[in-house]
Structure formats: structure tokens, C-alpha cells
Enzyme design. Structure first.
Site, PDB file in Angstrom:
ATOM      1  N   TRP A 200       0.878  -1.163   0.000  1.00 20.03           N
ATOM      2  CA  TRP A 200       0.000   0.000   0.000  1.00 20.03           C
ATOM      3  C   TRP A 200       0.924   1.223   0.000  1.00 20.03           C
ATOM      4  O   TRP A 200       1.495   1.585   1.034  1.00 20.03           O
ATOM      5  CB  TRP A 200      -0.861   0.021   1.253  1.00 20.03           C
ATOM      6  N   ILE A 236       1.644  -3.231  -6.488  1.00 22.78           N
ATOM      7  CA  ILE A 236       1.514  -1.936  -5.828  1.00 22.78           C
ATOM      8  C   ILE A 236       0.040  -1.569  -5.715  1.00 22.78           C
ATOM      9  O   ILE A 236      -0.700  -1.608  -6.707  1.00 22.78           O
ATOM     10  CB  ILE A 236       2.252  -0.831  -6.620  1.00 22.78           C
ATOM     11  N   LYS A 237      -0.378  -1.194  -4.507  1.00 18.46           N
ATOM     12  CA  LYS A 237      -1.720  -0.657  -4.303  1.00 18.46           C
ATOM     13  C   LYS A 237      -1.595   0.851  -4.144  1.00 18.46           C
ATOM     14  O   LYS A 237      -0.826   1.342  -3.319  1.00 18.46           O
ATOM     15  CB  LYS A 237      -2.380  -1.246  -3.068  1.00 18.46           C
ATOM     16  N   GLN A 238      -2.362   1.584  -4.934  1.00 25.43           N
ATOM     17  CA  GLN A 238      -2.264   3.041  -4.904  1.00 25.43           C
ATOM     18  C   GLN A 238      -3.646   3.651  -5.114  1.00 25.43           C
ATOM     19  O   GLN A 238      -4.494   3.084  -5.804  1.00 25.43           O
ATOM     20  CB  GLN A 238      -1.306   3.534  -5.997  1.00 25.43           C
TER      21      GLN A 238
END
Length: 354
Positions: A200, A236-238
Site C-alpha cells: 500500500w 503496488i496498491k495506490q
């Protein structure tokens, strides 16, 4: 294309569905597809067990075999407090209902805490990939502070049969240096044990809110993504970008913050939401690490907002959505319907890479 998707986009439909990226061309990207793990991760330093768990996630749920991910994250009992998160639907105080929602909703994985997933591991860990969130921002310190701290060890996630671990870094915060070191060490150990890693990549600093909220600017979030893949996050968490020019805004008044090049804004992006998201993806090694955008808080237009986010992410070249509150803060049948609406975007072959 399903008419429901077009209708959900409303007045933005033409701009989002027919847009051609004018900045970074799609030919430069490593795009999702059925062979994504073989094409992107097999040449990497990830060991065979990591490859197996990545393949398990990409081949679970309704999106199995597409190269896209739909993940249900429910760590809000800590991050936003249990009462505030589950008052709308108290059934989700029970961990089993969280996992059931992910299963019934056709998700590729369920992301939650050590406590939630550990409580039901023997019943469900072999049925759906578990992603254990290993650090959190607790909200009982007074006054509240933005500080991700470890809630357990990587080995605990391994022992419960998890396919992956997840962690948050608050880039830009006073504690980011320690968090980078802790998470980098945790990711190294997770890879050793054969688990995938998901980060995150969030920004957190009061100074990032000026004339706009630059916590969601493409340039700052893009750089956070680049730091995330540097410590070997596989995914990737965005947050979906809403603006640009964060570096510029923070350098007004003679201050010196970060580094920028005008071409970041003139050649590598534009004002279109798809270009802004694609700049985030470019910072994920041009898509070698998958970019999943978050669904955001629940509100009055959850279905339309979720579909819009999915369309932007997919057309930018992203890997999927991770949506929690929009799904679990409603009756389970409606939550399943919302998750399926997101997945329908990625299953719709008429919605292509811009």
C-alpha cells in the site's frame, strides 16, 4: 460493451472509453495477460514458491486466467476502527463473513489482518488466496498519529498458509524511514518463504494539502510507487490519481522539495485520468509490478465510482482493483454485486488499453 458500464460512466463515457493516451504509449508497457507471471516474474529473482503463489492469485476467482486481480481488503477494523467500519453492517465483525464475501464475490484473494485470517485459516486458506496485512495504523493513541506499526511476524502469515503479505508505508511522513526499513526486511523474508508481496504505497503529510490534496497527485504517488517496487513489491496498491503537480506546489515560495523535470507533466502525462494513472504505472517499472488502485470510501454512488475506477485502471494498463468499504458496508448480496460489477469491466473485451 455492457450497457451498464457505459451508463455508469455517464457524461465521462466518451472521454474515458475512447481516449487514446498521448503521453506514454501502450507499446512501452508490460500489460496484464494470461501469461503475466511467466512473462514478467519468471525472469526475476523470485523463487519457485513465490511464482506459484502469484500464479495461484492470478488464476483464482472470476478473473482467473485474465492477468487481472480483484481483491477484497478488510483491515478497516484497525485502520478506521471496528465500530466506524462495521456499524453499517455488523455481520462483518465476524471474520468468516469477510472471507465468504470474497469467495461469493469471485475475488482473486482476500486481504485482512492476522486475527481475521488466522481465525478461519483451517477452513478457508486452501480455498482462496490469503493476503495477510502485517502492519497497521492504530487509532487509539491520543491524539491520533499516522504511523504504521508491525502487528505480527512474516512467519505467522506463512504458517497460516498465506499466498501473500501486504504492508503499508506512509511515504512523506516522519516515520517513513523506519517503515521502509521494516517493510523491506519483511518483504525479503516473505520472498524467502515463498509468499508474494503487496505494498500500500500511501502518502501522508499535512503539508501535502494546500490548494489541492496532493496525496492523490500523479507525480507524488508515482514516486511512492517507484520506491515501493525498489523494495521488491510484486504488486503496488495506490489511490487513483486526481490531480498532478504535487512537486511544483510543494516547491512554491522558495522551498526545496524533491526533484522534478517539466517533462513529467508535458510529455509523460496529461490532465486525462487515464494518463495520470498511466504515469503511476510507469513508475511500477512500466507495469512489471502490477498496479491495483483502491476503491475508496463508500458513498452515494458506489457502483458508478467503482466502475469508473476500474475503467481508468484497465485502460491505463493496470492490473485491477482492491475494493473493500464499497463492498462490505452493505448487505452481502449487494457487496457481491458490486465486486462483480468491477470484475465485469476487466472481463469486457471491448474495454481496451488506451
Amino acid at each position: 460493451m455492457a450497457s451498464a458500464i457505459h451508463d455508469a460512466l455517464g457524461s465521462e463515457a466518451d472521454n474515458l472509453l475512447n481516449y487514446t493516451c498521448k503521453a506514454i504509449p501502450k507499446e512501452s508497457l508490460h500489460l496484464p495477460g494470461p501469461d503475466f507471471v511467466d512473462r514478467v516474474f519468471v525472469p526475476s529473482d523470485r523463487n519457485l514458491r513465490v511464482l506459484g503463489n502469484l500464479a495461484w492469485m492470478f488464476n483464482a476467482g472470476r478473473l482467473a486466467g485474465t492477468g487481472y486481480l480483484s481483491i477484497l481488503p478488510v483491515d478497516q477494523g484497525i485502520e478506521h476502527s471496528g465500530g466506524a467500519s462495521f456499524a453499517k453492517n455488523p455481520a462483518y465483525f465476524d471474520p468468516e463473513n469477510i472471507v465468504k464475501l470474497a469467495l461469493d464475490g469471485g475475488c482473486n484473494a482476500v486481504a485482512s489482518t492476522f486475527g481475521v485470517l488466522g481465525m478461519v485459516a483451517r477452513k478457508y486458506a486452501h480455498k482462496i488466496p490469503f493476503m495477510v496485512k502485517i502492519n497497521h495504523n492504530e487509532l487509539l493513541t491520543y491524539p491520533n498519529v499516522a504511523n504504521q506499526i508491525m502487528f505480527g511476524k512474516v512467519e505467522e502469515a506463512y504458517n497460516m498458509g498465506a499466498a501473500a503479505i501486504g504492508a503499508t508505508i506512509y511515504f512523506g511522513s516522519d516515520n517513513s524511514g523506519r517503515q521502509i526499513v521494516e517493510v523491506a526486511e519483511a518483504f525479503y523474508r516473505a520472498h524467502e518463504l515463498g509468499m508474494a508481496t503487496v505494498l500500500w504505497c500511501y502518502l501522508r503529510n499535512n503539508a501535502f494539502k494546500t490548494d489541492k490534496d496532493y496525496h492523490v497527485s500523479a507525480d507524488l504517488t508515482g514516486q511512492a510507487n517507484h520506491l515501493g517496487v525498489t523494495i521488491e513489491a510484486d504488486i503496488i496498491k495506490q489511490k487513483l490519481p486526481e490531480n498532478n503537480g504535487g512537486f511544483k506546489a510543494l516547491n512554491m515560495g522558495g522551498s526545496s522539495y524533491g526533484k522534478l523535470d517539466e517533462r513529467m507533466y508535458t510529455e509523460l502525462s496529461s490532465d486525462n485520468p487515464i494518463d495520470l494513472c498511466r504515469y503511476q504505472l510507469a513508475n511500477c517499472y512500466m507495469g512489471r509490478a502490477g498496479l491495483i488502485n483502491s476503491g475508496g470510501a463508500s458513498g452515494k454512488n458506489d457502483f458508478a465510482e467503482a466502475v469508473r475506477t476500474a475503467v481508468v485502471n484497465k485502460r491505463a494498463g493496470g492490473t485491477g482493483l482492491i475494493s473493500g468499504r464499497k463492498a462490505f458496508q452493505r448487505p452481502m448480496a449487494e457487496g457481491v454485486k458490486l465486486l462483480n460489477a468491477i470484475q465485469d469491466v476487466y472481463l469486457d473485451k471491448a474495454i481496451t488499453i488506451a
